[in-house]
Write an enzyme that holds these catalytic residues in place. Sequence first.
Site, PDB file in Angstrom:
ATOM      1  N   SER A  86      47.325  47.750  30.608  1.00 18.96           N
ATOM      2  CA  SER A  86      47.257  46.302  30.286  1.00 18.96           C
ATOM      3  C   SER A  86      46.413  45.474  31.217  1.00 18.96           C
ATOM      4  O   SER A  86      45.477  45.998  32.091  1.00 18.96           O
ATOM      5  CB  SER A  86      48.707  45.575  30.189  1.00 18.96           C
ATOM      6  OG  SER A  86      49.359  45.867  31.241  1.00 18.96           O
ATOM      7  N   LEU A  87      46.765  44.318  31.613  1.00 21.07           N
ATOM      8  CA  LEU A  87      46.033  43.282  32.391  1.00 21.07           C
ATOM      9  C   LEU A  87      44.534  43.128  31.957  1.00 21.07           C
ATOM     10  O   LEU A  87      43.676  43.218  32.862  1.00 21.07           O
ATOM     11  CB  LEU A  87      46.168  43.755  34.006  1.00 21.07           C
ATOM     12  CG  LEU A  87      47.523  43.809  34.519  1.00 21.07           C
ATOM     13  CD1 LEU A  87      47.607  44.239  35.786  1.00 21.07           C
ATOM     14  CD2 LEU A  87      48.111  42.298  34.289  1.00 21.07           C
ATOM     15  N   CYS A  88      44.234  43.298  30.841  1.00 23.01           N
ATOM     16  CA  CYS A  88      42.959  43.049  30.350  1.00 23.01           C
ATOM     17  C   CYS A  88      42.750  41.988  29.384  1.00 23.01           C
ATOM     18  O   CYS A  88      41.916  42.167  28.291  1.00 23.01           O
ATOM     19  CB  CYS A  88      42.275  44.450  29.647  1.00 23.01           C
ATOM     20  SG  CYS A  88      43.173  45.418  28.665  1.00 23.01           S
ATOM     21  N   GLY A  89      43.248  40.805  29.471  1.00 20.17           N
ATOM     22  CA  GLY A  89      43.311  39.556  28.768  1.00 20.17           C
ATOM     23  C   GLY A  89      43.689  39.949  27.282  1.00 20.17           C
ATOM     24  O   GLY A  89      44.817  40.797  27.018  1.00 20.17           O
TER      25      GLY A  89
END
Length: 322
Positions: A86-89
């Site tokens: 994750s952590l990709c908008g």
Amino acid sequence: MPSLKEIKGRIASVNSTRKITSAMKMVASSKLHHAQVAIQNMLPYETMLEHILKSFLAAEAEAQTVFDQVRPIKRVALVVFSSNSSLCGGFNANVIKMMMRTVEAYQNELGEGSVEVYAVGRKVAEKARKLGYDVKGDYAALVDHPNVRECIDMAMELGEKFYNGEIDRVELIYHHFKSAGSQILTNKTFLPIDLESELGRDHERDLTTNVITKKAQDYLKQNRRHREVKEGEVAPLNDNFIVEPDMNMVLSTLIPKMAHLMLYTALLDSIASEHAARMVAMQTATDNADELLRQLNLQYNKGRQQAITSELLDIVGGSVNN
């Protein structure tokens, strides 16, 4: 109003978070560069294959194979590309939303159990299983280690099912990578192959820069010099082909290669788009941390000034009383 100790603790916490987001942005930038190089290395093969197919179609437009014949749709396969982390908008959320809309539309039209999902990426695989979709295979490793051989195996499996009539349509859902600041969510038909639309699709990509602001990209495009033809570039083919044994046999060999290329290109586009989206997300998080630090430092300085003023007033008041 929070105490100076609490504000100082928040400043330290935000500073720590900012270091993490800044480091993740640099890592994503490096991975994006490698993904861009992978796409760039694939382009000469794509250009040559498309040139051959266009030449054949111009020579004999009526040539057909089983892979480009449209038939009534009873069962559909979706190949959906997402990331493993994750952590990709909104990268994964947008892909999952399009998958859900597509599955819902086909189920309303064809009935329950009419759609099977080939999930390339752990995030979309987990969501598809949670929703009760018919998920085929485990292709999460392809996201971290893109492999042409596995893409060909998947394309051959889908082609065999299409040839045997087990599925009547295959669609790809992925992000088409145009530049570090622009990734377009795409739903494209994989089988049956429409060669005319596939060969005429948008090939524009900016693989030379990791700059993510639109203004900076426009500036680079306007001021980029016209590049000379690279040394060692493949010379154009002579289009005066002698085809043996016949056109249909040659196309039956070339069109599967086109299908393999489409799947591999979608994988590379999705990987590059993931890293670009993560780079943008981490840059935004870093900018937000900088703004929060500015506000906290201002608040801390105001509180410290008030404390100093209060202490001075107490000292002055004590001396006056004495």
